[in-house]
Write an enzyme that holds these catalytic residues in place. Structure first.
Site, short mmCIF file in Angstrom:
data_model
loop_
_atom_site.label_atom_id
_atom_site.label_comp_id
_atom_site.label_asym_id
_atom_site.label_seq_id
_atom_site.Cartn_x
_atom_site.Cartn_y
_atom_site.Cartn_z
CE LYS A 173 10.80 -5.25 0.32
NZ LYS A 173 9.46 -4.61 0.37
N GLY A 174 7.65 -8.95 2.54
CA GLY A 174 6.92 -10.11 2.06
C GLY A 174 5.48 -10.17 2.49
CB SER A 195 -0.93 -0.02 1.22
OG SER A 195 -0.19 -0.05 2.42
CD GLU A 221 8.46 -6.66 -2.23
OE1 GLU A 221 8.84 -7.36 -1.25
OE2 GLU A 221 7.44 -5.94 -2.17
CE LYS A 277 4.59 -0.64 7.08
NZ LYS A 277 3.97 -1.94 6.79
N GLY A 284 3.24 -8.41 1.52
CA GLY A 284 2.42 -8.27 0.33
C GLY A 284 2.60 -9.40 -0.66
O1 DER Z 1 5.45 -7.20 0.76
C1 DER Z 1 6.23 -6.26 0.98
O2 DER Z 1 7.43 -6.40 1.23
C2 DER Z 1 5.64 -4.89 0.98
O3 DER Z 1 6.62 -3.94 0.89
C3 DER Z 1 4.74 -4.72 2.15
O4 DER Z 1 4.93 -5.67 3.13
C4 DER Z 1 4.69 -3.39 2.80
O5 DER Z 1 3.36 -3.25 3.02
P1 DER Z 1 2.58 -1.87 3.18
O6 DER Z 1 3.34 -0.82 2.41
O7 DER Z 1 1.23 -2.15 2.58
O8 DER Z 1 2.56 -1.62 4.63
#
Ligand code: DER
Length: 226
Positions: free
Chosen positions: A96-97, A30, A105, A123, A99
């Site tokens: 990360k991950g 997002s 990535e 974060k 999403g």
């Molecule tokens: O999947 C990822 O690594 C994304 O960067 C994600 O986890 C970050 O999510 P957000 O920007 O929706 O908080």
């Protein structure tokens, strides 16, 4: 600021780092979506950039906004990659991950000269690990990967398509995502090395030594961490 507004502030701060002619790595999630939307507006106002996305979802969004996209090719390197994270610590080590896009990535951000992470105030953490560590896993290997992760103390959970669903989530590469609850990860480099010895884990969500900077929103202002 709401979390959504914080994401917009972080994305706007990252956009100020973009210059005409740059090749950009476009993140997923997002916060990255906020960056891609603001980048699209800048492209419509004449900004000359090209990009490659870290997921089919980000690719569709970028294409819809008219951001020129380039396909992966030999020797391609990105001047700047902009992406979110689930957690980041004071040494710019990331989980990360969340999403589901960690494989593309990590591939794309390894091919980037400068990765800047953008995030809302939730974060930045003192120690990684409150957020479960995602792994991308080849379906055939799942049972043995679950055993191996459990033996490492990772309490693995296979990600479902939707919370409560009965079907698995599949990545853009048609692999499975396994979320591992290690608790506090005090030695991320050691855990990353251990995960690399488990066959069937295509990639893990510890991004170590990749981010050169982070823009984190704190009390309404964008804080740059390097
Ligand atoms: O999947 C990822 O690594 C994304 O960067 C994600 O986890 C970050 O999510 P957000 O920007 O929706 O908080």
């Amino acid at each position: 600021l709401t979390l959504a507004q914080e994401k917009q502030v972080a994305a706007a701060a990252a956009l100020r780092w973009v210059r005409d002619g740059m090749l950009l790595g476009l993140g997923t999630g997002s916060t990255s979506a906020q960056f891609i939307m603001q980048l699209g507006a800048a492209v419509q106002n004449g900004l000359k950039v090209q990009g490659t996305a870290t997921s089919l979802a980000s690719e569709a969004l970028a294409r819809q906004l008219g951001i020129p996209l380039i396909a992966p090719r030999r020797g391609l390197r990105f001047d700047l990659a902009v992406d979110g994270a689930d957690e980041l610590d004071g040494q710019l080590r990331l989980i990360k991950g969340g999403g589901g896009a960690l494989l593309r990535e990590k591939v794309l951000e390894t091919a980037s000269d400068y990765l800047v992470v953008i995030g809302d105030s939730s974060k930045l953490v003192p120690v990684l690990g409150r957020f479960p560590l995602p792994l991308e896993v080849v379906p055939f290997a799942l049972p043995w990967v679950l055993d191996a992760v459990e033996a490492l103390g990772g309490a693995p959970v296979v990600r479902m398509a939707q919370p409560g669903a009965t079907d698995y989530y599949f990545s853009d590469q048609k692999n499975l995502l396994v979320d591992c609850h290690f608790g506090q990860i005090l030695e991320p480099e050691r855990l990353a090395a251990q995960l690399k010895t488990i066959p069937g884990i295509v990639e893990h969500g510890l991004f170590l030594g990749l981010a050169k900077a982070a823009i984190v929103v704190r009390d309404g202002a964008a804080l740059v961490l390097r």
